[in-house]
Design an enzyme around this catalytic site. Structure first.
Site, PDB file in Angstrom:
ATOM      1  N   LYS A 160       0.947  -1.240  -0.004  1.00 63.34           N
ATOM      2  CA  LYS A 160       0.008   0.074   0.015  1.00 63.34           C
ATOM      3  C   LYS A 160       1.098   1.077  -0.056  1.00 63.34           C
ATOM      4  O   LYS A 160       0.807   1.917   0.922  1.00 63.34           O
ATOM      5  CB  LYS A 160      -1.011  -0.112   1.195  1.00 63.34           C
ATOM      6  CG  LYS A 160      -2.133   0.818   1.350  1.00 63.34           C
ATOM      7  CD  LYS A 160      -3.032   0.466   2.189  1.00 63.34           C
ATOM      8  CE  LYS A 160      -4.089   1.534   2.286  1.00 63.34           C
ATOM      9  NZ  LYS A 160      -5.100   1.818   1.094  1.00 63.34           N
TER      10      LYS A 160
HETATM   11  N1  PPE Z   1      -7.738  -1.983  -2.610  1.00 65.61           N
HETATM   12  C1  PPE Z   1      -7.003  -0.860  -2.596  1.00 65.61           C
HETATM   13  C2  PPE Z   1      -6.298  -0.379  -3.752  1.00 65.61           C
HETATM   14  C3  PPE Z   1      -7.111   0.034  -1.295  1.00 65.61           C
HETATM   15  O1  PPE Z   1      -6.546   1.160  -1.366  1.00 65.61           O
HETATM   16  C4  PPE Z   1      -7.736  -0.260  -0.194  1.00 65.61           C
HETATM   17  C5  PPE Z   1      -8.005   0.375   0.952  1.00 65.61           C
HETATM   18  C6  PPE Z   1      -8.444  -1.599  -0.122  1.00 65.61           C
HETATM   19  C7  PPE Z   1      -8.374  -2.433  -1.408  1.00 65.61           C
HETATM   20  C8  PPE Z   1      -9.205  -2.373   0.933  1.00 65.61           C
HETATM   21  O2  PPE Z   1      -8.133  -2.593   1.953  1.00 65.61           O
HETATM   22  P1  PPE Z   1      -8.753  -2.606   3.569  1.00 65.61           P
HETATM   23  O3  PPE Z   1      -8.879  -1.185   3.883  1.00 65.61           O
HETATM   24  O4  PPE Z   1      -7.732  -3.312   4.150  1.00 65.61           O
HETATM   25  O5  PPE Z   1      -9.693  -3.571   3.671  1.00 65.61           O
HETATM   26  N2  PPE Z   1      -8.144   1.669   0.818  1.00 65.61           N
HETATM   27  C9  PPE Z   1      -7.965   2.886   1.810  1.00 65.61           C
HETATM   28  C10 PPE Z   1      -7.529   4.187   1.143  1.00 65.61           C
HETATM   29  C11 PPE Z   1      -8.701   5.097   0.940  1.00 65.61           C
HETATM   30  C12 PPE Z   1      -8.475   6.373   0.291  1.00 65.61           C
HETATM   31  O6  PPE Z   1      -9.175   6.885  -0.260  1.00 65.61           O
HETATM   32  O7  PPE Z   1      -7.582   6.595   0.793  1.00 65.61           O
HETATM   33  C13 PPE Z   1      -8.952   2.542   2.840  1.00 65.61           C
HETATM   34  O8  PPE Z   1     -10.072   2.202   2.792  1.00 65.61           O
HETATM   35  O9  PPE Z   1      -8.491   3.135   3.940  1.00 65.61           O
END
Ligand code: PPE
Length: 308
Positions: A160
């Site tokens: 990330k």
């Molecule tokens: N894919 C991506 C690309 C992603 O950024 C997130 C979280 C997820 C999947 C889901 O992961 P999880 O939160 O562990 O279930 N995206 C973060 C950033 C959002 C933003 O706009 O900044 C979030 O949900 O916190």
């Protein structure tokens, strides 16, 4: 989305006033996208706010930094304690969003990231419905993006990392400019990968299916993992399986998962309604269970909560 300032931001071990939490314009991370972040939520429970799956998020932050070769000058334990401290100090009885950020700081220029100093910050703020209240209620309208997800040999999709989000941002712009709520990106081989900040699930014949992160180039989501466990505990079969865009068109139900978005039903993909376009029954039951678990209402998921 505009953010509401809170009192303090934790920066490298100190609690700094929100307005003073600034950095130099020649910080390495600003120029070259050299950093990694997390998104975490704290929820209100009957005994005060609790942070959801804090350790898992911090471990993923360390994994992201391992991939991009940034040494975090703190331990997982220290960042867990710092998060609890900043959530407490900022006083969030209704819960909040938590944003830990590791970034290369000021003092070195040039692409080489190795000599640059490593800084860490943790901020919190109240964050509402990521795709708007309408999407929560009636489902999100999605469009397959013309922007592909990174090939994992071009950009490490398991990290990330901040620089990766230029890709997500391009897909988001395209979707919004075309009148949709969110984009879905396909991986380099054309398989469904993920949203710009969400993982994807479909329901087919009572079975939940989500793309495996290694094949699809999707981030391994903490919410995705929570939904897999919750669905299995509810007695549903869950499979990690590659899918193509027409699997979304023809699904019985579909929904997105993520920390910011939480669980949001998918109403349509490329203007094809998912079933009748309304949130499906399995989507509703896993979503309700998730919403109860994060609020400390289900003792079996108590270990996912860190009380503040
Ligand atoms: N894919 C991506 C690309 C992603 O950024 C997130 C979280 C997820 C999947 C889901 O992961 P999880 O939160 O562990 O279930 N995206 C973060 C950033 C959002 C933003 O706009 O900044 C979030 O949900 O916190």
């Amino acid at each position: 989305m505009p953010i509401t300032p809170t009192e303090k931001i934790w920066m490298d071990g100190e609690l700094v006033d929100w307005d003073k939490a600034t950095i130099h314009v020649l910080s390495h991370g600003l120029h070259y996208g050299t950093g990694a972040f997390e998104g975490i939520r704290a929820y209100p429970t009957s005994s005060g706010p609790a942070v959801f799956r804090l350790r898992e998020h911090m471990v993923r932050l360390f994994n992201s930094c391992k991939i991009i070769m940034i040494d975090i000058p703190f331990s997982v334990e220290e960042l867990i304690n710092a998060t609890v401290e900043v959530v407490r100090v900022n006083d969030h009885p209704d819960g909040c969003y938590v944003r830990p950020l590791v970034y290369l700081g000021y003092g070195e220029m040039g692409v080489n990231p190795l000599p640059a100093p490593v800084n860490v910050a943790i901020a919190t703020w109240p964050w509402g419905a990521y795709l708007g209240e309408n999407a929560v209620k009636n489902g999100a309208r999605l469009k397959i993006s013309s922007w592909r997800r990174h090939d994992p040999n071009a950009m490490p999709t398991a990290a990330k990392a901040t620089g990766m989000y230029l890709n997500s941002g391009l897909a988001k712009i395209e979707a919004l400019k075309s009148g949709y709520d969110e984009a879905i990106m396909l991986g380099p081989e054309g398989q469904v990968s993920e949203g710009t900040g969400e993982n994807i699930f479909i329901v087919r014949d009572g079975v939940l299916v989500t793309p495996p992160s290694s094949e699809a180039g999707a981030l391994p989501g903490v919410t995705q993992d929570s939904i897999v466990k919750i669905a299995r505990d509810l007695g549903y079969e869950v499979r990690f399986e590659a899918m193509v865009r027409t699997d979304l068109y023809l699904a019985d139900e579909a929904f997105m998962t993520g920390t910011a978005v939480e669980i949001v039903p998918i109403q349509s993909v490329d203007d094809r309604l998912v079933n009748d376009g309304r949130p499906g029954p399995i989507t509703n039951i896993v979503r309700n269970t998730f919403n109860s678990a994060v609020r400390g209402e289900l003792s079996q998921y108590e270990s996912w909560l860190t009380r503040v």
